[in-house]
Write a protein that holds these residues in place. Structure first.
Motif, PDB file in Angstrom:
ATOM      1  N   SER A 100      35.539  41.871  22.164  1.00 38.31           N
ATOM      2  CA  SER A 100      34.158  41.399  22.236  1.00 38.31           C
ATOM      3  C   SER A 100      33.269  42.131  21.257  1.00 38.31           C
ATOM      4  CB  SER A 100      33.643  41.542  23.663  1.00 38.31           C
ATOM      5  OG  SER A 100      33.627  42.907  24.038  1.00 38.31           O
ATOM      6  N   GLU A 101      33.513  43.459  21.092  1.00 41.12           N
ATOM      7  CA  GLU A 101      32.701  44.217  20.147  1.00 41.12           C
ATOM      8  C   GLU A 101      32.958  43.736  18.725  1.00 41.12           C
ATOM      9  OE1 GLU A 101      33.622  48.284  20.778  1.00 41.12           O
ATOM     10  OE2 GLU A 101      32.438  48.430  22.650  1.00 41.12           O
ATOM     11  N   MET A 102      34.226  43.453  18.406  1.00 42.44           N
ATOM     12  CA  MET A 102      34.532  42.949  17.074  1.00 42.44           C
ATOM     13  C   MET A 102      33.870  41.591  16.826  1.00 42.44           C
ATOM     14  SD  MET A 102      36.280  45.137  15.418  1.00 42.44           S
ATOM     15  CE  MET A 102      36.884  44.099  14.109  1.00 42.44           C
ATOM     16  N   ARG A 114      37.465  44.394  25.782  1.00 49.24           N
ATOM     17  CA  ARG A 114      36.167  44.947  25.390  1.00 49.24           C
ATOM     18  C   ARG A 114      36.104  45.152  23.886  1.00 49.24           C
ATOM     19  NH1 ARG A 114      33.528  50.603  27.749  1.00 49.24           N
ATOM     20  NH2 ARG A 114      31.589  50.479  26.531  1.00 49.24           N
ATOM     21  N   ALA A 115      37.188  45.665  23.293  1.00 49.45           N
ATOM     22  CA  ALA A 115      37.208  45.874  21.844  1.00 49.45           C
ATOM     23  C   ALA A 115      37.095  44.553  21.118  1.00 49.45           C
ATOM     24  CB  ALA A 115      38.506  46.594  21.464  1.00 49.45           C
ATOM     25  N   GLU A 148      31.084  40.607  18.120  1.00 43.10           N
ATOM     26  CA  GLU A 148      29.649  40.849  17.898  1.00 43.10           C
ATOM     27  C   GLU A 148      29.410  41.347  16.489  1.00 43.10           C
ATOM     28  OE1 GLU A 148      28.305  43.496  20.895  1.00 43.10           O
ATOM     29  OE2 GLU A 148      28.524  42.040  22.540  1.00 43.10           O
ATOM     30  N   VAL A 149      30.307  42.222  16.022  1.00 39.98           N
ATOM     31  CA  VAL A 149      30.157  42.732  14.647  1.00 39.98           C
ATOM     32  C   VAL A 149      30.274  41.602  13.645  1.00 39.98           C
ATOM     33  CG1 VAL A 149      31.243  44.209  12.904  1.00 39.98           C
ATOM     34  CG2 VAL A 149      30.950  45.046  15.244  1.00 39.98           C
TER      35      VAL A 149
END
Length: 874
Positions: free
Chosen positions: A4-6, A1-2, A8-9
């Motif tokens: 994927s967030e990175m 999950r982390a 997106e950022v």
């Protein structure tokens, strides 16, 4: 999950960076547009001031584009402000005074002229001159004619000295555009300088096009990338063409001089215009191609220039550009009549062919026969020329043979439209419509004799025959002219040839025409969707019959005006029509099966009626033709019917042999069509008229068509009509007296032969000399014939020119019947002996036998009593 967030950022960060770059680019673009707007505003103010100061000077409209950003991005690093300042100081000081009075030029111009090979000097000078021309101040409008000419010469020299420096060429082109756009500049400059400028621009443009073709489209556009100071070829060509659009209107006299301008025009058309229009690399540049198209109308379209446009391939390139535009999405969605690009091509092509018959004919003959766009323009141009100058169509036919060339054009596009998937939307259909209109207009302008010559020359072309017949049908004056001079102009064979050609298209079996080309022509005429030019051949056949009726009417009127007209004259209209084959055509229309022809579709009733009227008029005017046709078309009922009507009007009294032929034909027709009561009545009426017109004919008939020759079921109506015709004779002339004995003898023989084998008790068989059984007449039939014979004999007794000749011949004939003496020819001088006189017992017995056979017939009994009274001398 982390993870994927990175991710997106990171994506968001990249988008922000892209937006920042795009924003920076848009800000730069806004600054550039702002600078351009300021420059254009200043230039407009200056032009407005110049227009107000010189309102009486004619001004040439010009469209000028500028690129101030590129001027600021000068490759030489020179400051255009300093150059302008130096030029201005020179104008204010001694240099200015020299330029105005002593002829000295501005220093910058002098320096450019002294160092034509130095790119830095040329670039700095052009920037200074351009800045001076575009700024708004009081001294800007004070440029003298020598200074203007020198500036133009210096700018033109750049094209010859630096053809490879595109940036410098662009600046020189922009300067020239500004100079030529000045009010009155084109009037102040020498034509030789303008001519030199045009030649230089064309030469550089040709070289640029060659470079584009060699490097390809991608390499040609590489300089258009961001940050490049070198203009791309399409942009540079755009400027060159704009400059040429300003120069060409000033060079009219030079361009009209073929010896002087031929090489220049060839380069302009063949190596510049044609190459741009046909270049695949430059095709996407619609604005550039449009400017190239707009150059052609600027040329003075003298005949030699028009021919040069055609021979150089410029017109071919225009047609190619138009077709390419039509296939493009813009061409498919645009309205052709309103879009700028096709409108420009239309104007250019019209200018090439305007008022030039030779080029128009050449275009439709072979050069552009397959190009619908050019064909349509040329056909419209031909119609326009006729409206401008009467007699154009006659010249086209006389000097250029337009009829044959138009027919060839029709043939090509007829095949194209019939092979198209959707013929209704095919461009070739529009060409067919225009060709039909042109041919129809040309035909109407031709003299009648020339029209018939064309119909004979192209006798196998159904298209021309149809259009010619339509024109003749629509012009009463033309029909009259053709009919009046029918002998010398050859209208009869021409019209009959048309009918034969048209009928070939409907002849055939099982729906397959004998002439497939006629089916193609019919399909093409159907695509025209013109009510005046129907697809079926039947209306055109009707037009032919109208012409034949006019010819017959004219001849009939001429015959009435003469004291005596010979119907067998070789110049007689009925004879010419019959010899030409009119009757064959009419027979095929009236009764195809009887005429031995099979049609894939039957003619309409209106055409059958018209054919009947024509045949009737032909027969009424000439009985000889009537008889001839009846002999050859014995199976055609309508032919027999009309022949009977004609014989009633003209029984051919002066032609005994023809009367005998007519009787034989009608006798055969009577037996053949015995079931058709209406036709049988007409046949009997015609026979009656023939018999009443001649004693000799009745005598011949009774002699050669005796009762012994009748078949078992053959009717006696013809014999009855022949005998009754004698009763209607008002008198028997003394000149015909020698034939009276034989005539009376024939009547007596017919009277007794009709009751042969009959008695008051029962009938008995009678045999011929060869042993075959004779036909015994029915009492009803025999009564009709006997009554007619009795009435005729009594009538002859009353009108006997030399009494009692008839009585003596009758007694002798009645007494000889059935003996060997019956075959002896009676002569009037042999009737003086007592044997066979009025009191001959055998003659009385013969009459009594007749009374015995018909005891209940009041008519026969009464006539027999009258005859006995004469025989017994009571």
């Amino acid at each position: 999950r982390a993870a994927s967030e990175m991710a997106e950022v990171d994506d968001l960060r990249k988008q922000v960076e892209e937006f920042a770059v795009e924003r920076e680019r848009w800000e730069e673009e806004r600054e550039r547009l702002t600078d351009e707007l300021d420059t254009l505003r200043n230039r407009c103010q200056k032009l407005a001031r110049a227009a107000a100061a010189q309102a009486d000077v004619p001004k040439t409209e010009a469209s000028v584009q500028t690129e101030p950003v590129e001027f600021r991005a000068a490759g030489s690093g020179g400051d255009s402000t300093d150059a302008v300042r130096g030029l201005g100081n020179a104008a204010d000081g001694e240099a200015s005074a020299g330029a105005l009075g002593g002829g000295r030029l501005p220093p910058v111009v002098e320096q450019m002229l002294r160092c034509p090979k130095d790119e830095a000097v040329q670039l700095k000078g052009i920037e200074a001159l351009f800045a001076q021309q575009t700024q708004v101040d009081g001294a800007a409008g004070a440029t003298t004619a020598p200074a203007l000419q020198a500036s133009l010469e210096a700018a033109v020299a750049v094209f010859g000295n630096h053809p490879g420096n595109r940036a410098l060429l662009l600046k020189a082109c922009q300067l020239l555009s500004v100079l030529l756009a000045e009010p009155g500049a084109q009037q102040q400059l020498p034509v030789a300088v303008l001519w030199q400028a045009a030649q230089a621009v064309v030469a550089v443009s040709i070289q640029l096009i060659a470079d584009v073709a060699a490097s390809g489209a991608d390499a040609a556009m590489i300089s258009a990338k961001t940050g490049s100071a070198v203009p791309n070829p399409p942009k540079l060509l755009n400027w060159f063409l704009s400059l040429l659009s300003l120069l060409l209107p000033c060079l009219g006299p030079q361009l009209r001089n073929q010896a002087q301008a031929e090489a220049f025009v060839h380069d302009l058309l063949a190596n510049l215009v044609s190459k741009v229009l046909s270049s695949a690399e430059l095709a996407p540049q619609e604005a550039l191609v449009l400017k190239c198209v707009q150059l052609l109308p600027l040329l003075p379209m003298d005949p030699w220039l028009q021919k040069a446009c055609l021979s150089s391939g410029a017109v071919h390139a225009l047609a190619l550009a138009y077709q390419r535009w039509k296939r493009s999405p813009a061409g498919s969605a645009a309205v052709t009549s309103e879009a700028a690009f096709p409108k420009g091509i239309h104007v250019a092509v019209r200018g090439v062919f305007a008022d030039n018959l030779e080029l128009c004919v050449k275009a439709v003959e072979d050069t552009f026969v397959s190009d619908e766009f050019v064909c349509l323009e040329v056909l419209d141009q031909l119609r326009t020329m006729e409206r401008r100058r009467r007699g154009t169509f006659r010249d086209l036919d006389k000097d250029h043979g337009i009829v044959g060339k138009a027919l060839n054009l029709w043939g090509w596009h007829q095949r194209a439209v019939l092979e198209a998937q959707d013929p209704q939307t095919s461009p070739s259909r529009e060409v067919l419509v225009k060709v039909a209109e042109l041919l129809n207009a040309v035909i109407l302008k031709l003299p009648p004799l020339v029209l018939l010559q064309r119909m004979k020359e192209f006798e196998s072309s159904e298209v021309l025959q149809r259009l010619a017949l339509f024109s003749i049908h629509g012009s009463a004056q033309l029909r009259l002219q053709l009919a009046v001079n029918y002998v010398d102009n050859g209208v009869v064979p021409a019209v009959i040839g048309c009918m034969q050609l048209l009928l070939q298209g409907v002849e055939g079996a099982a729906g397959a025409p004998a002439n497939p080309q006629s089916a193609w022509v019919e399909a093409a005429f159907g695509l025209l969707q013109d009510e005046a030019l129907p697809a079926d051949c039947w209306p055109y056949l009707s037009y032919c019959l109208e012409v034949c009726l006019h010819v017959l009417s004219h001849w009939s009127a001429t015959k009435l005006s003469l004291q005596k007209a010979d119907v067998l004259d070789a110049r007689a209209a009925p004879l010419l029509l019959a010899q030409g084959g009119l009757v064959d055509v009419l027979a095929e229309v009236l009764d195809p099966k009887a005429a031995g022809v099979e049609l894939i579709k039957q003619p309409p009733s209106s055409l059958v009626q018209k054919a009947t009227e024509t045949l009737q008029a032909l027969f009424e005017q000439n009985g000889h033709i009537c008889l001839f046709c009846m002999q050859h078309y014995t199976e055609v009922r309508q032919m027999v019917s009309l022949g009977c009507e004609s014989l009633c009007i003209d029984p051919l009294m002066d032609f005994p042999e023809m009367q005998q032929q007519a009787v034989s034909l009608l006798l055969t027709a009577f037996e053949k069509f015995v079931e058709d009561e209406r036709l049988v009545r007409k046949i009997l009426k015609a026979l009656t008229g023939l018999f009443e017109s001649s004693y000799q004919l009745v005598s011949w008939f009774l002699k050669h068509h005796g009762l012994s020759d009748l078949g078992e079921y053959q009717s006696l109506d013809v014999h009855v009509e022949a005998v009754r015709a004698v009763c209607r004779t008002p008198y028997w002339s003394a000149q015909d007296a020698p034939m009276l004995p034989e005539f009376v003898a024939l009547l007596a023989q017919l009277l007794l032969d009709s009751i042969e084998g009959q008695s008051d008790v029962a009938s008995k068989d009678v045999f011929k000399p060869d042993g075959t059984k004779k036909r015994l007449l029915d009492l009803t039939e025999a009564e009709e014939l006997v009554e007619a014979c009795m009435s005729s004999v009594l009538h002859l007794l009353l009108i006997d020119p030399q009494p009692p000749t008839v009585l003596r011949v009758l007694a002798r004939s009645l007494s000889r019947h059935g003996t060997e003496e019956a075959n002896t020819k009676l002569v009037v001088d042999d009737l003086d002996d007592e044997q066979g006189g009025p009191n001959d017992e055998r003659a009385v017995n013969a009459v009594m036998k007749v009374m015995q056979v018909f005891p209940s017939s009041d008519r026969v009994q009464m006539n027999c009593q009258h005859l006995l009274t004469s025989l017994l001398g009571e």
